[in-house]
Design a protein around this motif. Structure first.
Motif, mmCIF file in Angstrom:
data_model
loop_
_atom_site.group_PDB
_atom_site.id
_atom_site.type_symbol
_atom_site.label_atom_id
_atom_site.label_comp_id
_atom_site.label_asym_id
_atom_site.label_seq_id
_atom_site.Cartn_x
_atom_site.Cartn_y
_atom_site.Cartn_z
ATOM 1 N N THR A 2 1.359 -1.165 -0.232
ATOM 2 C CA THR A 2 -0.116 -0.097 -0.455
ATOM 3 C C THR A 2 0.999 1.315 -0.189
ATOM 4 N N GLY A 4 0.934 3.518 2.150
ATOM 5 C CA GLY A 4 1.490 3.125 3.563
ATOM 6 C C GLY A 4 2.811 3.051 3.766
ATOM 7 N N GLU A 5 2.578 1.633 3.458
ATOM 8 C CA GLU A 5 3.853 0.664 3.405
ATOM 9 C C GLU A 5 5.127 1.667 2.819
ATOM 10 N N ALA A 7 5.133 4.305 1.475
ATOM 11 C CA ALA A 7 6.236 5.679 2.480
ATOM 12 C C ALA A 7 7.403 4.766 3.585
ATOM 13 N N ALA A 8 7.220 4.148 3.972
ATOM 14 C CA ALA A 8 7.963 3.594 5.539
ATOM 15 C C ALA A 8 8.719 2.701 4.772
ATOM 16 N N SER A 13 7.004 10.860 1.934
ATOM 17 C CA SER A 13 5.544 10.745 2.755
ATOM 18 C C SER A 13 4.827 9.931 1.690
ATOM 19 N N ALA A 14 3.471 9.819 2.011
ATOM 20 C CA ALA A 14 2.396 9.561 1.605
ATOM 21 C C ALA A 14 1.986 10.901 0.719
ATOM 22 N N LYS A 15 1.823 12.241 0.945
ATOM 23 C CA LYS A 15 1.660 12.895 0.407
ATOM 24 C C LYS A 15 2.994 13.002 -1.136
ATOM 25 N N TYR A 35 -6.932 1.157 -6.346
ATOM 26 C CA TYR A 35 -6.307 1.705 -5.187
ATOM 27 C C TYR A 35 -4.614 1.100 -6.138
#
Length: 129
Positions: A2, A4-5, A7-8, A13-15, A35
Motif C-alpha cells: 500500500t 503507507g507501506e 512510504a515507510a 511521505s504518502a503525500k 488502489y
C-alpha cells in the motif's frame, strides 16, 4: 504494498508519493479497486528520488537522472555533467547565502538591541531594493 507501506519502506511521505505520481516520476500499478499497489521496483525509484532531492536536485533534473538511471546504454558523461552543473548551482546559492548572512550580521552589529526604538535592521528592510 500500500501507499503507507511504500512510504515507510522508502522514507518518502504518502503525500510526496502522490505528488511524484502526479508529475509523472512514478507510475504504480492500480489494483482492480483503484488502489495504488507498489512493487519493490517502485520503492527503489522512490529511494532514488528521495536521495536526489536530499542532494538538492530540482524535480526537472531528478526526472533526467531517473531517465539516465533507467537507461543502461547511457553515457556517464551526461550524468557527470548534470552533477557538476548542480554543484555549480549549489555553490552559487551558498555564496549568496553567505553574503546575506554577512549583511544581516553587519546590520545586527549596528543595532543597540535595547529598549530604544531605533533599529538599523528595520530601517534597512524598509528601503526598497
Amino acid at each position: 504494498m500500500t501507499i503507507g507501506e511504500a512510504a515507510a519502506a522508502s522514507g518518502v511521505s504518502a503525500k510526496m508519493i502522490r505528488h511524484y505520481e502526479t508529475v509523472g516520476l512514478l507510475r504504480p500499478h492500480r489494483a482492480a479497486n483503484g488502489y495504488r499497489v507498489y512493487a519493490d521496483a517502485d520503492i527503489a525509484v522512490l529511494r532514488f528520488i528521495r536521495h536526489a532531492r536530499d542532494l538538492g536536485f530540482p524535480l526537472e533534473k531528478v526526472r533526467r537522472l531517473l531517465a539516465l538511471w533507467r537507461d543502461r546504454n547511457r553515457s556517464s558523461a551526461e550524468v557527470k555533467r548534470l552533477a557538476l552543473s548542480h554543484v555549480e548551482a549549489l555553490e552559487a546559492k551558498a555564496a549568496s547565502l553567505r553574503a546575506m548572512a554577512a549583511s544581516l550580521r553587519q546590520l545586527a552589529e549596528h543595532c543597540h538591541g535595547d529598549e530604544r526604538p531605533e533599529c538599523p535592521i528595520l530601517d534597512e528592510l524598509e528601503k526598497a531594493p
